[in-house]
Design a protein around this motif. Structure first.
Motif, PDB file in Angstrom:
ATOM      1  N   TYR A  10       0.942  -1.217   0.034  1.00 35.52           N
ATOM      2  CA  TYR A  10      -0.146  -0.097  -0.095  1.00 35.52           C
ATOM      3  C   TYR A  10       0.885   1.221   0.097  1.00 35.52           C
ATOM      4  N   GLU A  11       2.280   1.156   0.582  1.00 35.80           N
ATOM      5  CA  GLU A  11       2.956   2.429   0.680  1.00 35.80           C
ATOM      6  C   GLU A  11       3.936   2.458  -0.776  1.00 35.80           C
ATOM      7  N   GLN A  12       3.847   1.720  -1.583  1.00 35.89           N
ATOM      8  CA  GLN A  12       4.564   1.823  -2.731  1.00 35.89           C
ATOM      9  C   GLN A  12       3.820   2.639  -3.814  1.00 35.89           C
ATOM     10  N   PRO A  13       4.396   3.618  -4.638  1.00 36.60           N
ATOM     11  CA  PRO A  13       4.136   4.467  -5.472  1.00 36.60           C
ATOM     12  C   PRO A  13       3.380   3.947  -6.555  1.00 36.60           C
ATOM     13  N   TYR A  14       2.705   4.609  -7.417  1.00 37.03           N
ATOM     14  CA  TYR A  14       1.795   3.719  -8.289  1.00 37.03           C
ATOM     15  C   TYR A  14       2.595   3.261  -9.518  1.00 37.03           C
ATOM     16  N   ASP A  15       2.714   2.086  -9.946  1.00 38.75           N
ATOM     17  CA  ASP A  15       3.715   1.737 -10.973  1.00 38.75           C
ATOM     18  C   ASP A  15       2.695   0.908 -11.974  1.00 38.75           C
ATOM     19  N   PRO A  16       2.363   1.798 -13.298  1.00 37.41           N
ATOM     20  CA  PRO A  16       1.547   1.000 -14.107  1.00 37.41           C
ATOM     21  C   PRO A  16       2.066  -0.384 -14.602  1.00 37.41           C
ATOM     22  N   LYS A  17       3.344  -0.732 -14.354  1.00 38.18           N
ATOM     23  CA  LYS A  17       3.906  -1.950 -15.075  1.00 38.18           C
ATOM     24  C   LYS A  17       3.564  -3.124 -13.985  1.00 38.18           C
ATOM     25  N   HIS A  18       3.325  -2.653 -12.813  1.00 42.41           N
ATOM     26  CA  HIS A  18       2.946  -3.407 -11.776  1.00 42.41           C
ATOM     27  C   HIS A  18       1.822  -3.051 -10.701  1.00 42.41           C
ATOM     28  N   PRO A  19       0.763  -3.118 -11.464  1.00 40.60           N
ATOM     29  CA  PRO A  19      -0.384  -2.475 -10.708  1.00 40.60           C
ATOM     30  C   PRO A  19      -0.749  -3.121  -9.405  1.00 40.60           C
ATOM     31  N   LEU A  20      -1.431  -2.404  -8.263  1.00 46.05           N
ATOM     32  CA  LEU A  20      -1.868  -3.210  -7.090  1.00 46.05           C
ATOM     33  C   LEU A  20      -3.529  -3.207  -7.152  1.00 46.05           C
ATOM     34  N   VAL A  21      -3.809  -4.731  -7.052  1.00 44.99           N
ATOM     35  CA  VAL A  21      -5.211  -4.824  -7.153  1.00 44.99           C
ATOM     36  C   VAL A  21      -5.486  -5.650  -5.677  1.00 44.99           C
ATOM     37  N   CYS A  22      -6.798  -5.287  -5.356  1.00 43.04           N
ATOM     38  CA  CYS A  22      -7.023  -6.040  -4.004  1.00 43.04           C
ATOM     39  C   CYS A  22      -8.362  -6.722  -4.389  1.00 43.04           C
ATOM     40  N   ILE A  23      -8.295  -8.124  -4.061  1.00 38.17           N
ATOM     41  CA  ILE A  23      -9.235  -9.248  -4.560  1.00 38.17           C
ATOM     42  C   ILE A  23     -10.114  -9.688  -3.380  1.00 38.17           C
ATOM     43  N   ASP A  24     -11.381  -9.561  -3.357  1.00 37.64           N
ATOM     44  CA  ASP A  24     -12.144 -10.447  -2.244  1.00 37.64           C
ATOM     45  C   ASP A  24     -13.561 -11.029  -2.875  1.00 37.64           C
ATOM     46  N   GLU A  25     -14.255 -11.890  -2.082  1.00 35.94           N
ATOM     47  CA  GLU A  25     -15.341 -12.539  -2.572  1.00 35.94           C
ATOM     48  C   GLU A  25     -16.081 -12.767  -1.496  1.00 35.94           C
ATOM     49  N   MET A  26     -17.514 -12.662  -1.412  1.00 40.96           N
ATOM     50  CA  MET A  26     -18.397 -12.815  -0.524  1.00 40.96           C
ATOM     51  C   MET A  26     -19.632 -13.560  -0.955  1.00 40.96           C
ATOM     52  N   PRO A  27     -20.269 -14.401  -0.026  1.00 40.52           N
ATOM     53  CA  PRO A  27     -21.387 -15.266  -0.368  1.00 40.52           C
ATOM     54  C   PRO A  27     -22.597 -14.060  -0.215  1.00 40.52           C
ATOM     55  N   CYS A  28     -23.662 -14.167  -1.138  1.00 36.84           N
ATOM     56  CA  CYS A  28     -24.902 -13.392  -1.222  1.00 36.84           C
ATOM     57  C   CYS A  28     -25.995 -14.251  -1.409  1.00 36.84           C
ATOM     58  N   GLN A  29     -27.048 -13.993  -0.141  1.00 41.24           N
ATOM     59  CA  GLN A  29     -28.357 -14.650  -0.315  1.00 41.24           C
ATOM     60  C   GLN A  29     -29.337 -13.928  -1.310  1.00 41.24           C
ATOM     61  N   LEU A  30     -29.878 -14.634  -2.059  1.00 36.18           N
ATOM     62  CA  LEU A  30     -30.952 -14.369  -3.044  1.00 36.18           C
ATOM     63  C   LEU A  30     -32.359 -14.424  -2.747  1.00 36.18           C
ATOM     64  N   ILE A  31     -32.796 -13.327  -2.199  1.00 37.66           N
ATOM     65  CA  ILE A  31     -34.165 -13.164  -1.344  1.00 37.66           C
ATOM     66  C   ILE A  31     -35.224 -12.309  -2.201  1.00 37.66           C
ATOM     67  N   ASP A  32     -36.263 -12.979  -2.480  1.00 35.74           N
ATOM     68  CA  ASP A  32     -37.235 -12.452  -3.410  1.00 35.74           C
ATOM     69  C   ASP A  32     -38.506 -12.111  -2.617  1.00 35.74           C
ATOM     70  N   ASP A  33     -39.277 -11.412  -3.122  1.00 35.34           N
ATOM     71  CA  ASP A  33     -40.830 -11.041  -2.495  1.00 35.34           C
ATOM     72  C   ASP A  33     -41.710 -12.321  -2.848  1.00 35.34           C
ATOM     73  N   VAL A  34     -42.542 -12.590  -1.895  1.00 31.40           N
ATOM     74  CA  VAL A  34     -43.694 -13.302  -2.010  1.00 31.40           C
ATOM     75  C   VAL A  34     -44.789 -12.803  -2.720  1.00 31.40           C
ATOM     76  N   LEU A  35     -45.196 -11.329  -2.066  1.00 29.78           N
ATOM     77  CA  LEU A  35     -45.937 -10.684  -2.571  1.00 29.78           C
ATOM     78  C   LEU A  35     -45.600  -9.407  -3.346  1.00 29.78           C
ATOM     79  N   VAL A  36     -46.071  -9.029  -4.439  1.00 29.43           N
ATOM     80  CA  VAL A  36     -45.655  -7.888  -5.115  1.00 29.43           C
ATOM     81  C   VAL A  36     -45.753  -6.816  -4.412  1.00 29.43           C
TER      82      VAL A  36
END
Length: 209
Positions: A10-36
């Motif tokens: 995080y402290e390194q200066p920006y270098d387009p030849k060596h870009p920094l990317v943070c990766i993550d993932e999370m589960p997500c519930q799919l919840i729908d309405d019963v009544l409109v």
């Protein structure tokens, strides 16, 4: 230490030849309405019934480049090694001129170059693996991953409502992604290695002893 390694990135200066990317993932519930739901009217908010239907879960992947203010979101049915490999391949295509991509991520069993060999031919997997330098957050230290801050914003600004299917979730999160990328929203990280050494001084002593 994993913590210092991540903070050093995080402290390194920006270098387009060596870009920094943070990766993550999370589960997500799919919840729908019963009544409109009842649509809103002048002076009256939208009305939603308390009853809902669970439509299973999915996994939301995010890649966040704090220097460019860019993020990439993909919604997938599962969280497998092949899903991770496909996501990382697409990420690499965003940096065609990079010599290597510095990746900050947590230490899940799918988060390794070995996942590439589950999805691609050995030659393609080897080539893709050479594109990434992995920097893992420590156990119980996922808060060091800037991608978690992006997930917090996504949850508050987009996912704080009922979404019943993957197609809708992908469309809505994609719209959120485009809006954030348009304004180049980013994270101003201030916690440094020196501050970490001061804050966790007793833990350093335990290692030395």
């Amino acid at each position: 230490m994993h913590m210092e390694d991540v903070l050093d990135q995080y402290e390194q200066p920006y270098d387009p030849k060596h870009p920094l990317v943070c990766i993550d993932e999370m589960p997500c519930q799919l919840i729908d309405d019963v009544l409109v739901p009842v649509p809103p009217k002048p002076g009256k908010p939208r009305k939603i019934d308390y009853e809902y239907r669970r439509n299973g879960t999915c996994c939301v992947f995010i890649a966040f480049d704090p220097h460019e203010g860019m993020r990439m979101i993909r919604v997938k049915e599962h969280r497998t090694k092949a899903d991770y490999a496909d996501f990382m391949k697409e990420l690499a295509q965003h940096y065609p001129d990079a010599e290597s991509i510095q990746v900050v991520q947590d230490n899940l069993n799918t988060h390794s170059a070995g996942s590439f060999y589950r999805a691609f031919s050995p030659d393609e997997a080897f080539k893709l693996a050479k594109m990434f330098d992995f920097h893992f957050t420590p156990k119980k230290g996922s808060w060091l991953n800037m991608a978690e801050i992006e997930f917090s914003a996504l949850s508050r600004q987009c996912l704080n409502r009922r979404i019943g299917d993957i197609k809708t979730l992908a469309r809505e999160s994609g719209a959120w992604e485009r809006d954030r990328n348009r304004i180049k929203a980013t994270v101003r990280w201030k916690f440094t290695k020196n501050e970490a050494r001061e804050k966790f001084y007793r833990h350093y002593l335990r290692i030395l002893n």
